[in-house]
Design a protein around this motif. Structure first.
Motif, mmCIF file in Angstrom:
data_model
loop_
_atom_site.group_PDB
_atom_site.id
_atom_site.type_symbol
_atom_site.label_atom_id
_atom_site.label_comp_id
_atom_site.label_asym_id
_atom_site.label_seq_id
_atom_site.Cartn_x
_atom_site.Cartn_y
_atom_site.Cartn_z
ATOM 1 N N MET A 82 0.848 -1.185 0.000
ATOM 2 C CA MET A 82 0.000 0.000 0.000
ATOM 3 C C MET A 82 0.882 1.233 0.000
ATOM 4 N N ASN A 83 0.830 2.002 -1.055
ATOM 5 C CA ASN A 83 1.612 3.231 -1.179
ATOM 6 C C ASN A 83 0.681 4.435 -1.278
ATOM 7 N N SER A 84 1.211 5.584 -0.945
ATOM 8 C CA SER A 84 0.436 6.836 -1.028
ATOM 9 C C SER A 84 -0.916 6.687 -0.343
ATOM 10 N N VAL A 85 -0.900 6.158 0.854
ATOM 11 C CA VAL A 85 -2.160 5.889 1.547
ATOM 12 C C VAL A 85 -2.868 7.189 1.908
ATOM 13 N N LYS A 86 -4.187 7.073 2.013
ATOM 14 C CA LYS A 86 -5.036 8.211 2.318
ATOM 15 C C LYS A 86 -5.879 7.892 3.553
ATOM 16 N N PRO A 87 -6.384 8.913 4.245
ATOM 17 C CA PRO A 87 -7.245 8.635 5.417
ATOM 18 C C PRO A 87 -8.430 7.737 5.066
ATOM 19 N N GLU A 88 -8.943 7.844 3.851
ATOM 20 C CA GLU A 88 -10.082 7.013 3.452
ATOM 21 C C GLU A 88 -9.713 5.548 3.239
ATOM 22 N N ASP A 89 -8.429 5.220 3.330
ATOM 23 C CA ASP A 89 -8.015 3.814 3.284
ATOM 24 C C ASP A 89 -8.146 3.144 4.653
ATOM 25 N N THR A 90 -8.474 3.920 5.664
ATOM 26 C CA THR A 90 -8.651 3.368 7.001
ATOM 27 C C THR A 90 -9.787 2.362 7.015
ATOM 28 N N ALA A 91 -9.481 1.150 7.484
ATOM 29 C CA ALA A 91 -10.468 0.070 7.492
ATOM 30 C C ALA A 91 -9.834 -1.165 8.116
ATOM 31 N N VAL A 92 -10.670 -2.168 8.339
ATOM 32 C CA VAL A 92 -10.153 -3.494 8.655
ATOM 33 C C VAL A 92 -9.953 -4.209 7.320
ATOM 34 N N TYR A 93 -8.774 -4.736 7.118
ATOM 35 C CA TYR A 93 -8.436 -5.414 5.873
ATOM 36 C C TYR A 93 -8.486 -6.924 6.102
ATOM 37 N N TYR A 94 -9.214 -7.588 5.222
ATOM 38 C CA TYR A 94 -9.402 -9.030 5.318
ATOM 39 C C TYR A 94 -8.781 -9.720 4.102
ATOM 40 N N CYS A 95 -8.141 -10.816 4.377
ATOM 41 C CA CYS A 95 -7.601 -11.659 3.324
ATOM 42 C C CYS A 95 -8.562 -12.815 3.073
ATOM 43 N N ASN A 96 -8.680 -13.234 1.807
ATOM 44 C CA ASN A 96 -9.433 -14.462 1.573
ATOM 45 C C ASN A 96 -8.738 -15.346 0.555
ATOM 46 N N ALA A 97 -9.134 -16.608 0.566
ATOM 47 C CA ALA A 97 -8.563 -17.587 -0.359
ATOM 48 C C ALA A 97 -9.683 -18.457 -0.912
ATOM 49 N N GLN A 109 -8.899 -13.233 9.912
ATOM 50 C CA GLN A 109 -9.579 -12.552 11.016
ATOM 51 C C GLN A 109 -9.584 -11.037 10.835
ATOM 52 N N GLY A 110 -8.790 -10.539 9.925
ATOM 53 C CA GLY A 110 -8.738 -9.102 9.660
ATOM 54 C C GLY A 110 -7.608 -8.412 10.398
ATOM 55 N N THR A 111 -7.099 -7.355 9.788
ATOM 56 C CA THR A 111 -6.058 -6.547 10.412
ATOM 57 C C THR A 111 -6.416 -5.072 10.206
ATOM 58 N N GLN A 112 -6.284 -4.292 11.267
ATOM 59 C CA GLN A 112 -6.680 -2.894 11.220
ATOM 60 C C GLN A 112 -5.597 -2.048 10.569
ATOM 61 N N VAL A 113 -6.022 -1.210 9.635
ATOM 62 C CA VAL A 113 -5.141 -0.208 9.031
ATOM 63 C C VAL A 113 -5.756 1.158 9.315
ATOM 64 N N THR A 114 -4.973 2.022 9.933
ATOM 65 C CA THR A 114 -5.438 3.367 10.250
ATOM 66 C C THR A 114 -4.479 4.374 9.624
ATOM 67 N N VAL A 115 -5.025 5.279 8.816
ATOM 68 C CA VAL A 115 -4.222 6.301 8.154
ATOM 69 C C VAL A 115 -4.567 7.644 8.779
ATOM 70 N N SER A 116 -3.568 8.299 9.350
ATOM 71 C CA SER A 116 -3.784 9.600 9.980
ATOM 72 C C SER A 116 -3.489 10.714 8.985
ATOM 73 N N SER A 117 -4.240 11.786 9.126
ATOM 74 C CA SER A 117 -4.066 12.917 8.195
ATOM 75 C C SER A 117 -3.058 13.920 8.712
#
Length: 117
Positions: A82-97, A109-117
């Motif tokens: 993830m490059n050039s992240v934005k605050p709107e990218d803040t979310a729980v990110y889930y992987c699936n297969a 189970q998900g991993t939290q990504v928080t982007v601060s402005s």
């Protein structure tokens, strides 16, 4: 039994970078596709990126040109750069297969990504 474990989430400043990883454990199956999805508070889960075993990829419109999905087929691991992240990218990110022989889907189970402005 198929299990997915994500790692790499955290807090990052806007404009920065983050790399997520997702490892699939278990045996006796082949994975046809892996993907990343995200869900922000009050919003539906949406596609971020998906990659098939032959390398074909597709991305959500909001991340095209900024995020890159890759995969290590031998290790059953998928990555999201993830490059050039934005605050709107803040979310729980889930992987699936997706399992090849019956198209069943497994989720991490998900991993939290928080982007601060």
């Amino acid at each position: 039994q198929v299990q997915l474990v994500e790692s790499g989430g955290g807090l990052v400043q806007a404009g920065g970078s983050l790399r997520l990883s997702c490892a699939v454990s278990g045996s006796g199956f082949r994975i046809s596709a892996m993907g990343w999805y995200r869900q922000a508070p009050g919003k539906q889960r949406e596609l971020v990126a998906r990659i098939r075993s032959e390398g074909w990829t597709n991305y959500g419109n909001s991340v095209k040109g900024r995020f890159t999905i890759s995969r290590d087929n031998a290790e059953n691991t998928v990555y999201l750069q993830m490059n050039s992240v934005k605050p709107e990218d803040t979310a729980v990110y889930y992987c699936n297969a997706e399992i090849a022989y019956d198209a069943s889907i497994y989720w991490g189970q998900g991993t939290q990504v928080t982007v601060s402005s």
